[in-house]
Design a protein around this motif. Sequence first.
Motif, PDB file in Angstrom:
ATOM      1  N   ASP A  12       0.453  -0.758   0.001  1.00  0.00           N
ATOM      2  CA  ASP A  12      -0.163  -0.078   0.023  1.00  0.00           C
ATOM      3  C   ASP A  12       1.054   0.795  -0.518  1.00  0.00           C
ATOM      4  O   ASP A  12       2.262   1.122   0.207  1.00  0.00           O
ATOM      5  N   ALA A  13       0.444   2.507   0.532  1.00  0.00           N
ATOM      6  CA  ALA A  13       1.179   3.418  -0.053  1.00  0.00           C
ATOM      7  C   ALA A  13       2.205   4.636   1.107  1.00  0.00           C
ATOM      8  O   ALA A  13       2.709   5.051   1.011  1.00  0.00           O
ATOM      9  N   THR A  47       2.848   3.249 -13.304  1.00  0.00           N
ATOM     10  CA  THR A  47       1.369   4.331 -13.501  1.00  0.00           C
ATOM     11  C   THR A  47       0.939   4.959 -12.023  1.00  0.00           C
ATOM     12  O   THR A  47       2.168   4.893 -11.168  1.00  0.00           O
ATOM     13  N   ALA A  48       0.734   5.913 -11.712  1.00  0.00           N
ATOM     14  CA  ALA A  48      -0.248   6.559 -10.888  1.00  0.00           C
ATOM     15  C   ALA A  48      -0.727   6.091  -9.235  1.00  0.00           C
ATOM     16  O   ALA A  48       0.386   6.144  -8.321  1.00  0.00           O
ATOM     17  N   THR A  49      -0.666   5.327  -9.829  1.00  0.00           N
ATOM     18  CA  THR A  49      -1.196   4.454  -7.864  1.00  0.00           C
ATOM     19  C   THR A  49       0.665   3.663  -7.855  1.00  0.00           C
ATOM     20  O   THR A  49       0.164   3.576  -6.973  1.00  0.00           O
ATOM     21  N   ASN A  50       0.708   3.329  -9.087  1.00  0.00           N
ATOM     22  CA  ASN A  50       1.879   2.449  -8.624  1.00  0.00           C
ATOM     23  C   ASN A  50       2.596   3.082  -8.305  1.00  0.00           C
ATOM     24  O   ASN A  50       4.181   2.740  -7.575  1.00  0.00           O
ATOM     25  N   ARG A  51       3.181   4.501  -8.410  1.00  0.00           N
ATOM     26  CA  ARG A  51       4.325   5.363  -8.053  1.00  0.00           C
ATOM     27  C   ARG A  51       3.827   5.587  -6.863  1.00  0.00           C
ATOM     28  O   ARG A  51       4.962   6.146  -6.031  1.00  0.00           O
ATOM     29  N   GLN A  52       2.978   5.957  -6.318  1.00  0.00           N
ATOM     30  CA  GLN A  52       2.764   6.316  -4.987  1.00  0.00           C
ATOM     31  C   GLN A  52       3.041   5.227  -3.990  1.00  0.00           C
ATOM     32  O   GLN A  52       3.373   4.979  -2.835  1.00  0.00           O
ATOM     33  N   ARG A  53       2.605   3.509  -4.388  1.00  0.00           N
ATOM     34  CA  ARG A  53       2.826   2.230  -3.911  1.00  0.00           C
ATOM     35  C   ARG A  53       4.462   1.868  -3.963  1.00  0.00           C
ATOM     36  O   ARG A  53       5.317   1.167  -2.569  1.00  0.00           O
TER      37      ARG A  53
END
Length: 83
Positions: A12-13, A47-53
Amino acid sequence: MKVFLLLYLCADASRTDCQVFPAQHWIGDTAYEQCLDAVPGLTKALTATNRQRHKFVCEIQTDAAKPVEEVARPRFIHQSFRM
């Protein structure tokens, strides 16, 4: 000098539950700079989501610490036992 590019794959982030995977390595005087140059492009490819995680980290390896794939594993010695 040897530098490893490590990929932290996190659940998770918060990045509290992560697994670390060696992604690349460089050897030489400019190894750290080469690693740092690779990080922005690889991060942008996520991806944007994966950049946070997930994140990429450059780590200099000292002689005392070796990454998991370079730790010598004990060899299996075939022995025959008779009773």
